[in-house]
Design an enzyme around this catalytic site. Structure first.
Site, PDB file in Angstrom:
ATOM      1  N   HIS A 287      19.112 -28.867  25.937  1.00  0.00           N
ATOM      2  CA  HIS A 287      19.285 -27.730  25.026  1.00  0.00           C
ATOM      3  C   HIS A 287      18.253 -27.672  23.903  1.00  0.00           C
ATOM      4  CE1 HIS A 287      23.123 -26.290  26.681  1.00  0.00           C
ATOM      5  NE2 HIS A 287      23.318 -27.565  26.992  1.00  0.00           N
TER       6      HIS A 287
ATOM      7  N   CYS B 287      20.703 -25.187  31.005  1.00  0.00           N
ATOM      8  CA  CYS B 287      21.984 -25.810  31.352  1.00  0.00           C
ATOM      9  C   CYS B 287      22.691 -25.000  32.432  1.00  0.00           C
ATOM     10  CB  CYS B 287      22.838 -25.977  30.092  1.00  0.00           C
ATOM     11  SG  CYS B 287      24.162 -27.195  30.306  1.00  0.00           S
TER      12      CYS B 287
ATOM     13  N   GLU C  98      17.793 -25.251  22.069  1.00  0.00           N
ATOM     14  CA  GLU C  98      18.337 -24.376  21.005  1.00  0.00           C
ATOM     15  C   GLU C  98      19.299 -25.118  20.084  1.00  0.00           C
ATOM     16  OE1 GLU C  98      19.482 -24.630  23.963  1.00  0.00           O
ATOM     17  OE2 GLU C  98      21.624 -24.256  24.049  1.00  0.00           O
TER      18      GLU C  98
END
Lengths: 214, 914
Positions: A194, A93, A196
């Site tokens: 993302h 990002c 994560e």
């Protein structure tokens, strides 16, 4: 028992996803450390003292004056060292925006533009892993992975050569087909979305495990 | 001073730019190599540096930038980057110039921005201003008329009895004169915002607190005494939540008002107890009517569409950089909110038990001001416009409103936890209304149980040109934090502030004097027992603040409603038309184009966010977070509100709203005793009838709270729900939003919204409303409701425990509350989210809104079980179909039409041309 590999996770003021990124790296078998940008600049920490380097998401320095500019500028010399080190690197990002803007990983012909909608986009999106010689996606080629998007400046533009690692399957949050790229060495990957989130997502962990074992 | 303008434009070959970004740099010396700075501001790919602006003077434009008195948020970073390239820059302003269609609908906040329509002639970019001297008054020499006039002139909003009390204090203190700081401090302490005079006069606050104390829920860790309510979680952790409104600022300046709303409530969490981490936001805004029918002429009132658009921009603009997931978001409309919107925001946080309770400063603790610098933002005195005001001097550029800067606040997200874990502070507080006076004044009241604080206003770091000391004391500059730092932890605390890039300054000391003392003497660091030096602005016993004379409040019962609203009969012949009217209503339509602009997955803890379904466009009623990595613990949030219900029947609406917030949690499997509540009342406090409703609402909510054992642990009341425009008064209906916070030991066992299986049956449980009053359909038909079916309070606990038990037993496969839009909307959303279809056995009953009722998915086998639970009042609604169809008693509805109506409204309201 194998030693966990040290992973440096960069923190600059405005970074806001380092905690979940570190948790994901820990679950993937890494030994994540938070590395403060100001400590790198002051020489307290060497940017290459790690086995893996992560530039996580957020709004580093408030995105002033543009996304990723401040970290790229303040760390320019250090990022050059990092690029030369051969250490696996992932920018997620705002991390992708920073790596692109730095110009030392992917050349100078690329930039991140505003999503075609003009809006920040937060929603789950599908990513097809392409055949690319990228250490982060090794063994995942052909799979479709789901991660959330959360960005406004996520559209890759420019004339520079890119190795596309992931493409959007279905609706693209940015308007571009490209979701992730890697450098010529295959060790540096930049992606807007993302892996994560959440940290225990098996699909995300597969990416992080690859980076940790490269 | 030299101003250099670097201009960037979108890099589109062959296209004449219609938007320019101008980076104005102020330097002492000419910049020799401007081109060396270009790559800081343009990547050369998506943007390029332009040599000059269009020079044709006949072409109109608007160039917008921050006023000189407002620090541009980008300034610090740009100065640092320019310095790295060897250029010393003193001040920065970034402007944007718009041409052609870009100017259409361009909103310029004149309180913050300046818009040039000709080439700007910039002489400096720095704040300018004329220092205001402290004003002194001999109140004892003033008669009633003069005291009243003084209160009015200074916008103190103190009543004559309160002003007379200040006269008494002057005598008791033996002062010849009192300062403007003295007046402003008491005005702040005794304001409705800080002292809740109206609520105290009506005894309402005590009623809620007494009920909470009586319930004595073991989960309760802190209620009504700190910024937020705190609720036990698991493993020594605690959840906390707080909601607050920012109605007046949002009406006058929507972007700034909504930004600082969110920023303020996040700070409430950050600085609660000894510190906490925000883990979720909720957002609810009720705007006025877009096309003004009820109030055709409201001179000077902000357009509802502008408020809506600016709300989305502001919530995204503040919430996303903060890195706090958006849990629930919704916008509604109602004509009676045309005078002032209902701008409600909330934040959920997590902390440790050890840090959960309000801290107590100790004698000798350092008064540390952290975060943003102090400016004259949001000061009433600086913007007062009535003539003949002797206190007002020309303050140059100082007519500010609050400005939100999430970048500064986000740093406290990290530093705050580090400070907590290092045990650096005895107490913490956030800066909000009334600035230093409120933040440190409140903290000092509690020092060692006796109170005492000394603040040297001369040590406060400023961001504006010279400010009067009362402005320094009252400034509402955002992103500031007040810490009572233990002397032995001073070095450690300062290291943490520095590590995270936060400015921190010692401006005072906590004492055991029992007095609130402020003075100004540059260079003097206050110490315990010191003699005040320099100019003494305030030196009063804390006990004085408790002597606030309460107003006598008129409360008047409303006239009895004699005529009931009537509605057209709902038949199979018009059910599709009625359905279209419901799904296309602004309050319940597809708002995902706004919600997806809010980051809902940051922190990686979102289990069910604000949207769900295969198209990720159906709004959730229940947000679920898993805030502890590696643990299944869940934190659940629900919020209930409908302006149309409150317009129809304020007291019944309050009961039903509370039932809705609770039932949404319980039907998912949250234990009733694990739910805590927040109340956010919004009333026109100048209307005696509204106050009657308010009092009855509080009584009813207390009754329901006691009946269900769910305590209120935080809340906020806004009594300024009136807007006056050109003589037209617009009053909000007496209303209250209820938010519920729950906990579950395993979030994976919760019953969520999405339908799971073809052939399963949907059953409505709970009280079944028969009237359409207050419903979305009623609103769409333009019928004002008169009476709601009130959920029977005496049946509430039995019902809630019954649905909770079945949920936890795994009998429910999916579940949603039956609130706004009724069963019809829930069925439409269910089809949209699942991709399945539905065949309803009922028709008329699809549209009344049974708040507190729930719609659950059960298997055919389980259906028989429910008929054995009469207290749950089951009603079979119909069957889930394999194909995407919507059938009502054999009549096939046009799903595409319904979808178009559902999806079209929001953008029309926000971006339509009205």
């Amino acid at each position: 028992m194998a030693t966990r590999r040290r992973v440096s996770v960069l923190y600059a003021p405005g970074t806001n996803t380092e905690i979940e990124t570190m948790e994901a790296l820990r679950l993937a078998g890494g030994d994540p450390y938070l590395v403060f940008l100001k400590d790198i600049i002051k020489g307290k920490v060497r940017i290459t003292d790690c086995s893996c380097f992560v530039v996580p998401g957020g709004f580093s320095y408030g995105d002033y004056p543009d996304t990723g500019v401040a970290v790229a500028e303040l760390l320019r010399e250090h990022l050059t060292l990092l690029a030369d080190s051969g250490i696996p690197i992932i920018g997620i990002c705002n991390g992708m925006q920073t790596l692109i803007r730095a110009g030392v990983f992917f050349g100078s012909g690329l930039a991140m533009a505003e999503n075609e909608s003009g809006d920040f986009v937060s929603r789950p999106v599908l990513h097809r892993v392409e055949d690319a010689d990228c250490v982060w996606t090794r063994g995942l080629e052909g799979r479709v992975l789901v991660f959330p998007a959360a960005h406004r400046f996520g559209k890759l533009e420019g004339t520079g050569r890119v190795n596309v690692v992931m493409t959007y399957e279905g609706a693209s949050p940015s308007g571009s087909k490209v979701a992730a790229i890697c450098d010529d060495t295959g060790r540096v990957m930049a992606m807007m979305d993302h892996p994560e989130r959440p940290p225990d997502s098996e699909q995300g962990l597969a990416i992080f495990r690859n980076g940790l074992t490269a | 001073m030299i101003i250099t303008r670097i201009i960037t434009v979108p890099n589109k070959p062959g296209v004449t730019p219609d938007i320019y970004r101008i980076i104005n740099l102020e330097t002492n010396e000419p910049i020799l190599d401007v081109a060396a700075l270009h790559s800081l501001f343009s990547d050369g790919i998506t943007t390029r540096v332009a040599e000059a602006m269009p020079s044709d003077p006949s072409v109109k434009f608007k160039e917008v930038m921050y006023q000189n008195g407002v620090i541009d948020p980008q300034e610090t970073m740009i100065i640092e980057l320019c310095a790295k390239r060897g250029v010393t820059v003193d001040a920065v302003k970034v402007g944007y110039r718009y041409y052609g269609k870009r100017m259409d609908g361009l909103y310029v906040n004149k309180a913050v921005h300046i818009a040039y329509t000709a080439e700007p002639q910039l002489s400096t970019l720095k704040p300018r201003g004329v220092r205001q001297e402290t004003q002194y008054y001999d109140l004892r020499a003033m008669g009633d008329a003069e005291l009243t006039q003084l209160s009015k002139n200074r916008e103190l909003h103190l009543s004559l009895s309160q002003m007379k009390k200040l006269v008494q204090f002057q005598g008791r203190l033996g002062l010849f004169v009192v300062s403007d700081v003295y007046l402003e401090t008491f005005a702040a302490f005794w304001s409705e915002h800080c002292f809740h005079t109206l609520w105290k006069a009506l005894g309402l606050f005590q009623m809620l607190k007494d009920a909470t104390a009586k319930i004595n829920n073991p989960n309760l860790l802190s209620a009504f005494i700190d910024n937020a309510g705190v609720w036990d979680f698991y493993d020594g952790l605690a959840l906390l939540f707080k909601l607050e409104t920012h109605n007046s600022p949002t009406q006058s300046e929507p972007f700034g008002g909504q930004m600082t709303k969110l920023g303020g409530v996040i700070r409430d969490i950050l600085e609660n107890g000894l510190g906490a981490k925000p883990i979720g936001n909720v957002e609810l805004t009720v705007i006025g009517e877009r096309v003004r029918k009820r109030y055709p002429k409201l001179e000077g009132a902000m357009s509802a569409s502008v408020i809506a658009r600016e709300t989305v921009r502001a919530i995204a603009g503040y919430g996303n950089p903060m890195g706090i997931p958006m849990d629930l978001a919704r916008m509604m409309n109602h004509p009676d909110y045309s005078g002032k919107p209902f701008a409600l925001g909330g934040t959920v946080g997590i902390t440790t038990h050890a840090a959960a309770k309000k801290g107590t400063p100790h004698k000798g603790d350092l008064v540390v001001l952290v975060g943003g610098r102090t400016g004259n933002d949001g000061l009433h005195g600086a913007t007062i416009s009535s003539g003949g005001i002797t206190e007002k001097t020309d303050t140059g550029d100082s007519t500010h409103v609050q400005i939100g800067l999430p970048y500064t606040e986000q740093k406290m997200m990290r530093a705050g936890v580090a400070l907590r874990d290092a045990g650096c502070c005895s107490a913490r507080n956030d800066f909000g209304a009334a600035g230093i006076v409120s933040c440190f004044g409140e903290m000092g009241k509690g020092t060692d149980g006796v109170g005492g604080i000394i603040v040297n206003l001369a040590l406060v770091p400023l961001k504006c040109a010279d400010m009067a000391r009362w402005q320094i004391a009252l400034s509402e500059s955002q992103e500031r934090f007040g810490h009572a730092v233990k002397p032995e932890k001073y070095a450690e605390a300062m290291a943490i502030y520095e590590k995270y890039g936060l400015e921190a300054t010692v401006i005072g000391v906590f004492t055991d004097s029992g007095r609130f003392q402020m003075f100004s003497d540059p260079g003097v660091v206050p110490s315990v027992g010191m003699q005040l030096s320099g100019e003494i602005d305030l030196d009063v016993p804390y006990a004085y603040f408790d002597e606030c004379p309460l107003p006598s409040v008129e409360v008047r019962a409303p006239a009895e409603k004699t005529q009931m609203a009537t509605y057209p009969e709902i038949t199979l012949g018009n059910v599709e038309a009625m359905g279209l009217a419901v799904v296309g209503h602004f309050d319940v339509c597809d708002q995902s184009s706004a919600t997806t602009q809010y980051d809902s997955t940051v922190q990686g803890i979102t289990y069910q966010g604000p949207l769900y379904g295969e198209n990720y466009n159906v709004a959730s009623s229940l947000a679920v977070l898993r805030p502890v990595f590696g643990k299944p613990y869940g934190a659940t949030v629900s919020i209930s509100f409908s302006p149309w219900h409150f317009e129809a029947d304020p007291v019944s609406a309050a009961v039903n709203t509370m039932m809705d917030a609770i039932a949404t949690q319980v039907v998912a499997g949250v234990q009733l005793q694990d739910i805590a509540l927040a109340d956010n009342f919004y009333t026109d406090g100048a209307d005696p009838v509204s106050l009657w409703y308010l009092r009855e609402q509080v009584k009813a909510l207390v009754d329901l709270s006691l009946a269900t054992g769910t305590p209120f642990i935080t809340g906020k009341d806004s009594s300024a729900g009136r807007g006056t425009f050109g003589g037209v008064i617009v009053k909000v209906p007496p209303s209250v939003a209820i938010t519920a916070l729950g906990k579950v030991s395993d979030a994976r066992r919760l019953v969520l919204h999405r339908w799971k299986g073809v052939g399963n049956i949907l059953v409505a449980l709970g009280s079944h409303a028969t009237r359409l009053d207050g419903s979305i359909l009623s609103s769409s038909l333009g019928i004002t409701g008169t009476k709601l079916d009130r959920f029977p309070i005496e049946e509430a606990q039995c019902y809630l425990e019954g649905i909770g038990r079945l949920a936890r037993q795994g009998v429910f496969i999916s579940a949603v509350p039956i609130n706004r839009g009724g069963i019809f909307l829930r069925l439409f959303e269910g089809i949209e989210a699942s991709g399945f279809g539905f065949e309803a056995e009922i028709c008329t009953e699809l549209f009344p809104e049974s708040l507190g009722g729930v719609l659950v998915e059960v298997s055919l086998d389980a259906l028989q079980t429910y008929r054995g639970f009469p207290e749950l009042n089951p009603r079979v609604v119909g069957t889930i179909l394999p194909e995407r169809r919507f059938v009502v008693q054999g009549k096939v509805l046009n799903l595409n039409l319904l979808r178009q109506a559902w999806q079209g409204t929001f953008k029309e309201v926000l971006y339509g041309n009205t």
